[in-house]
Scaffold this active site. Structure first.
Site, PDB file in Angstrom:
ATOM      1  CB  SER A 136     -32.816  97.914  49.859  1.00  0.00           C
ATOM      2  OG  SER A 136     -32.593  97.234  48.650  1.00  0.00           O
ATOM      3  CD  GLN A 189     -30.036 104.959  45.328  1.00  0.00           C
ATOM      4  OE1 GLN A 189     -29.671 104.796  44.173  1.00  0.00           O
ATOM      5  NE2 GLN A 189     -31.089 104.346  45.826  1.00  0.00           N
ATOM      6  CB  THR A 224     -38.244  98.995  41.751  1.00  0.00           C
ATOM      7  OG1 THR A 224     -37.179  98.557  42.583  1.00  0.00           O
ATOM      8  CG2 THR A 224     -37.955 100.386  41.241  1.00  0.00           C
ATOM      9  CE  LYS A 242     -27.515 102.973  41.383  1.00  0.00           C
ATOM     10  NZ  LYS A 242     -28.954 102.989  41.681  1.00  0.00           N
ATOM     11  CE  LYS A 300     -29.611  99.148  50.615  1.00  0.00           C
ATOM     12  NZ  LYS A 300     -28.829  98.660  49.425  1.00  0.00           N
ATOM     13  CE  LYS A 354     -33.785 106.399  43.654  1.00  0.00           C
ATOM     14  NZ  LYS A 354     -33.620 105.272  42.703  1.00  0.00           N
ATOM     15  CG  ASN A 365     -36.527  93.938  39.367  1.00  0.00           C
ATOM     16  OD1 ASN A 365     -36.667  94.978  39.988  1.00  0.00           O
ATOM     17  ND2 ASN A 365     -36.858  92.764  39.852  1.00  0.00           N
ATOM     18  N   GLY A 389     -28.646  95.732  43.865  1.00  0.00           N
ATOM     19  CA  GLY A 389     -28.665  95.597  42.413  1.00  0.00           C
ATOM     20  C   GLY A 389     -29.086  96.883  41.714  1.00  0.00           C
ATOM     21  CG  ASP A 390     -29.136 100.404  38.973  1.00  0.00           C
ATOM     22  OD1 ASP A 390     -29.936 101.061  39.650  1.00  0.00           O
ATOM     23  OD2 ASP A 390     -28.846 100.710  37.795  1.00  0.00           O
TER      24      ASP A 390
HETATM   25  N1  GLU Z   1     -30.765 100.470  42.265  1.00  0.00           N
HETATM   26  C1  GLU Z   1     -31.980 100.748  42.952  1.00  0.00           C
HETATM   27  C2  GLU Z   1     -32.258 102.231  42.928  1.00  0.00           C
HETATM   28  O1  GLU Z   1     -31.981 102.864  41.935  1.00  0.00           O
HETATM   29  C3  GLU Z   1     -32.056 100.105  44.331  1.00  0.00           C
HETATM   30  C4  GLU Z   1     -30.945 100.420  45.267  1.00  0.00           C
HETATM   31  C5  GLU Z   1     -30.972  99.618  46.563  1.00  0.00           C
HETATM   32  O2  GLU Z   1     -31.854  98.788  46.754  1.00  0.00           O
HETATM   33  O3  GLU Z   1     -30.079  99.859  47.375  1.00  0.00           O
HETATM   34  O4  GLU Z   1     -32.784 102.825  43.825  1.00  0.00           O
END
Ligand code: GLU
Length: 449
Positions: A381, A115, A214, A130, A94, A118, A245, A169-170
């Protein structure tokens, strides 16, 4: 570069350097984690026996592919795209997709690596991954963006799935891009598989509060941090870098909590508005009109725009870097310290350089790393995936409450873990260790895979 690693961890780090030449951001993200894992290795020798750290540092799968597309004049462009499926011990990979000209494997790997931890901190069943592309969306028409997204998905679709890998997204990827990506996925696979992507629009499987999550999460986390010091956001002055965002909704929630955000930025310059940033105007300029923030001063004569300005030189109580990696360096940290700033809470991924982090910690500022403070986005998410799985759609208030509970839990977990390892208030150590332990336990249980 001199590190604070013991011999065993240093060997692992040297191996990472050797196997991943030139990927400086990835090296930085790995070193930042390894430097805090010393006490864990001492306490749990079984992780060393099972080579858990070495395995975590090597992605399970790395996909690199060509994305050809045609612009509005018929000219053909070739971009490169990536999906790094880093760790699936806790659930499907994810993590977001980033479209920015700076994207290369080293950036995607640093983001994917962070990630893992996190996502583990959210407590939800999601692994880490990612992706992204060196495509530059700036100045591209809607049709060009659509054609690019369709071409990218024509390859990516075979690697993803609601139980395999779930992109979102990012930077450079919002609900418009997710829409085009989802449309192409649906067309190729002939499946309305809502859970394959998150960050979808509300009318077609998206979650309420995902857009805001976020930024809101960063502010919820900040509140928890301040509570540990019998303090609150009320009356605080904030500087928030970025105007995308994350920054936008951090400003929104901070204002709701009685704080005043006096500056924000984009890659061209900074806006300083001592009365407080006018959020409705910011949304109009950035989201509706897709213009640069310099336009802000057309509407507010008492605001200042400084081209290439130095946002961290503006005195504030709390600094929230919400733009991009390595945007806050040692010099900036010194200025913040001199100006009496009490906390740096990261909304972006790895926005502070290692030198900045060291200086902030030595000066006893509160430093909260992105992998904890900005986890609200991916957590929501995860909530979107839950809603998709039961074909339901929750209210804004309910979803926001779930998000807040998750952020409170993440804060508590980081705080208590730091205290348990004798480093009270060290959120970086707490976040890295708490995230690592959850992944390491799962990896141990799943065997050598
Ligand atoms: N890009 C975001 C992050 O850095 C969200 C990733 C997601 O929602 O999967 O965590």
């Amino acid at each position: 570069m001199t590190t604070r690693l013991d011999d065993k961890l240093n060997l692992i780090y040297q191996d990472v350097l050797h196997r991943n030449p030139g990927e400086t951001e990835f090296h930085q993200a790995v070193l930042e984690v390894l430097e805090t894992l010393g006490p864990v290795v001492g306490k749990y020798p079984e992780f060393a026996d099972k080579k858990i750290i070495q395995r975590i540092c090597e992605p399970e799968r790395q996909i690199i592919f060509r994305v050809p597309w045609q612009d509005d004049n018929g000219e053909i462009h070739i971009n490169r795209a990536f999906r790094v499926e880093f760790n699936s011990a806790l659930g499907p990979y994810k993590g977001g997709m980033r479209f920015h000209p700076s994207v290369y494997l080293g950036i995607v790997k640093f983001l994917g690596f962070e990630q893992i931890f996190k996502n583990a901190l959210t407590g939800l069943p999601i692994g880490g991954g990612k992706g992204g592309s060196d495509f530059n969306p700036k100045g591209r028409s809607d049709d060009e963006i659509m054609r690019f997204c369709q071409s990218l998905m024509t390859e990516l679709y075979r690697h993803i799935g609601e139980n395999t890998d779930v992109p979102a997204g990012d930077i450079g990827v919002g609900s418009r891009e997710i829409g085009y990506l989802f449309g192409q996925y649906k067309r190729i696979t002939n499946r309305y598989e809502s859970g394959v992507l998150t960050g979808k629009g509300l009318g077609w499987g998206g979650s309420r509060a995902r857009t805001e999550a976020t930024g809101y999460g960063v502010v919820f986390f900040t509140e928890e941090v301040l509570k540990t010091r019998n303090d609150s956001l009320d009356g605080k002055t904030l500087v928030v870098s970025g105007s995308g965002n994350v920054a936008t909704y951090a400003i929104e929630k901070a204002h709701e909590k009685g704080a005043k955000v006096i500056a924000c930025s984009d890659s061209g310059g900074i806006i300083i508005h001592e009365r407080g940033i006018d959020l409705e105007l910011l949304k109009q300029i950035k989201q509706k009109e897709r213009r640069r923030i310099s336009a802000y001063t057309e509407y507010h004569k008492d605001a200042r725009y400084v081209e290439n300005g130095d946002i961290w030189s503006i005195p504030c109580d709390i600094a929230m870097p919400c733009a991009t990696q390595n945007e806050l360096n040692g010099k900036d940290a010194k200025t913040l310290i001199e100006n009496g700033c009490i906390a740096v809470i990261e909304g972006a991924n790895m926005p502070s350089t290692p030198e900045a982090i060291q200086l902030l910690q030595e000066a006893n500022l509160i430093y909260a790393p992105g992998k904890a403070a900005n986890a609200g986005g991916v957590a929501t998410s995860g909530l979107e995936m839950q809603q998709n799985a039961i074909r339901d759609s929750w209210s804004f208030d309910y979803t926001e409450r779930r998000l807040e509970e998750i952020m409170v839990d993440i804060h508590r977990n980081c705080y208590e873990t730091a205290a348990e390892f004798g480093c009270e208030h060290n959120y970086m150590l707490g976040a890295n260790i708490a995230g690592f332990l959850r992944v390491a336990d799962a990896m141990t249980a799943l065997g050598v895979i």
